[in-house]
Design a protein around this motif. Structure first.
Motif, PDB file in Angstrom:
ATOM      1  N   LEU A  14      -3.196  -5.659  -0.644  1.00 23.05           N
ATOM      2  CA  LEU A  14      -3.140  -5.071  -1.985  1.00 23.05           C
ATOM      3  C   LEU A  14      -4.430  -4.360  -2.382  1.00 23.05           C
ATOM      4  O   LEU A  14      -4.981  -4.566  -3.463  1.00 23.05           O
ATOM      5  N   ARG A  15      -4.878  -3.524  -1.472  1.00 20.27           N
ATOM      6  CA  ARG A  15      -6.031  -2.674  -1.742  1.00 20.27           C
ATOM      7  C   ARG A  15      -5.826  -1.355  -0.997  1.00 20.27           C
ATOM      8  O   ARG A  15      -4.940  -1.230  -0.154  1.00 20.27           O
ATOM      9  N   ARG A  16      -6.650  -0.387  -1.312  1.00 19.32           N
ATOM     10  CA  ARG A  16      -6.628   0.894  -0.609  1.00 19.32           C
ATOM     11  C   ARG A  16      -7.354   0.744   0.725  1.00 19.32           C
ATOM     12  O   ARG A  16      -8.370   0.053   0.822  1.00 19.32           O
ATOM     13  N   GLY A  17      -6.832   1.397   1.745  1.00 24.40           N
ATOM     14  CA  GLY A  17      -7.457   1.365   3.049  1.00 24.40           C
ATOM     15  C   GLY A  17      -8.795   2.088   3.058  1.00 24.40           C
ATOM     16  O   GLY A  17      -9.026   3.007   2.266  1.00 24.40           O
ATOM     17  N   GLU A  18      -9.657   1.652   3.948  1.00 18.28           N
ATOM     18  CA  GLU A  18     -10.958   2.276   4.151  1.00 18.28           C
ATOM     19  C   GLU A  18     -10.846   3.303   5.275  1.00 18.28           C
ATOM     20  O   GLU A  18     -10.038   3.133   6.189  1.00 18.28           O
ATOM     21  N   PRO A  19     -11.652   4.365   5.239  1.00 17.50           N
ATOM     22  CA  PRO A  19     -11.628   5.334   6.335  1.00 17.50           C
ATOM     23  C   PRO A  19     -11.861   4.642   7.682  1.00 17.50           C
ATOM     24  O   PRO A  19     -12.725   3.774   7.804  1.00 17.50           O
ATOM     25  N   GLY A  20     -11.023   4.996   8.646  1.00 12.77           N
ATOM     26  CA  GLY A  20     -11.153   4.454   9.995  1.00 12.77           C
ATOM     27  C   GLY A  20     -10.351   3.200  10.266  1.00 12.77           C
ATOM     28  O   GLY A  20     -10.284   2.752  11.418  1.00 12.77           O
ATOM     29  N   GLU A  21      -9.714   2.598   9.248  1.00 10.55           N
ATOM     30  CA  GLU A  21      -8.920   1.390   9.486  1.00 10.55           C
ATOM     31  C   GLU A  21      -7.631   1.735  10.218  1.00 10.55           C
ATOM     32  O   GLU A  21      -7.056   2.809  10.033  1.00 10.55           O
ATOM     33  N   ARG A  22      -7.161   0.789  11.031  1.00 13.30           N
ATOM     34  CA  ARG A  22      -5.886   0.937  11.734  1.00 13.30           C
ATOM     35  C   ARG A  22      -4.778   0.427  10.817  1.00 13.30           C
ATOM     36  O   ARG A  22      -4.815  -0.722  10.354  1.00 13.30           O
ATOM     37  N   VAL A  23      -3.828   1.294  10.542  1.00  9.51           N
ATOM     38  CA  VAL A  23      -2.725   0.968   9.652  1.00  9.51           C
ATOM     39  C   VAL A  23      -1.414   1.379  10.305  1.00  9.51           C
ATOM     40  O   VAL A  23      -1.401   2.056  11.339  1.00  9.51           O
ATOM     41  N   ALA A  24      -0.325   0.986   9.691  1.00  3.86           N
ATOM     42  CA  ALA A  24       1.002   1.403  10.140  1.00  3.86           C
ATOM     43  C   ALA A  24       1.879   1.591   8.913  1.00  3.86           C
ATOM     44  O   ALA A  24       1.741   0.871   7.923  1.00  3.86           O
TER      45      ALA A  24
END
Length: 157
Positions: free
Chosen positions: A43-53
Motif C-alpha cells: 500500500l505504497r507507491r513503488g520506488e524507481p528500480g523496484e521489481r513489480v508485476a
C-alpha cells in the motif's frame, strides 16, 4: 473514535498471484524504472528500480469464497500492481493513496454492492466513517477513479 482496518492483499494470496493470477496468467516481473506504481501488497507507491508485476486480481470473488457466499454478477477482476517478490507489507498511518480522488464502494455481508461515493483528496477517513454508520455495510473497497482499479479493502474496527 472508530478505527478502520485497512487490508492490503495478504501474503498467501500474493504467493498465489505471483504464480498464477486470477485470470490464469503467469506473473511477468518488470522493473519499475520511474517508480510510482500503486503497490497493493504494501500500500505504497513503488520506488524507481523496484521489481513489480501487474497481475489480475478478483477481490470480491476471493472474499466471497472465504465467506461462503456467491458474489454473482458483482464478481469482477482487474489489474493490480504488486512487488514481484516478497515484501514487508503495509507500514504507515492514515489511509493509503489518499492524495487523489477515490471511489469508496460499500458492500453487504452477502457481497452485494450497496453504493459508491466519490471522495475528494484527503477525505477517505470521513468516507469510511460515513459508510460504516450503516449497519448493513460489511466492508468497503477503495478504488482509483482514473482506471477503476481496486486499491484496498477496509473494515470497521
Amino acid at each position: 473514535m472508530t478505527t478502520h482496518l485497512v487490508h492490503a492483499i495478504g501474503p498467501a494470496v500474493l504467493k498465489e498471484l505471483r504464480s498464477t493470477d486470477d485470470a490464469g496468467r503467469r506473473m511477468v516481473p518488470v522493473t519499475d524504472e520511474e517508480g510510482g506504481a500503486p503497490l497493493r501488497c504494501c500500500l505504497r507507491r513503488g520506488e524507481p528500480g523496484e521489481r513489480v508485476a501487474l497481475v489480475s486480481y478478483a477481490p470480491l470473488r476471493r472474499w466471497a469464497a472465504g465467506a461462503g457466499v456467491d458474489p454473482g454478477a458483482y464478481d469482477e477482476q482487474g489489474p493490480v500492481f504488486v512487488h514481484a517478490g516478497e515484501c514487508d507489507g503495509p507500514a504507515g498511518d492514515g489511509p493509503p493513496f489518499d492524495g487523489a480522488h477515490r471511489v469508496v464502494r460499500r458492500y453487504s455481508a452477502d457481497g452485494r454492492i450497496l453504493g459508491g461515493r466519490l471522495v475528494e483528496p484527503g477525505g477517505l477517513e470521513a468516507a469510511f466513517a460515513q459508510a460504516f454508520t450503516d449497519p448493513v455495510v460489511e466492508f468497503v473497497h477503495v478504488r482509483a477513479v482514473e482506471y477503476g482499479c481496486f486499491l484496498y479493502e477496509v473494515r470497521g474496527g
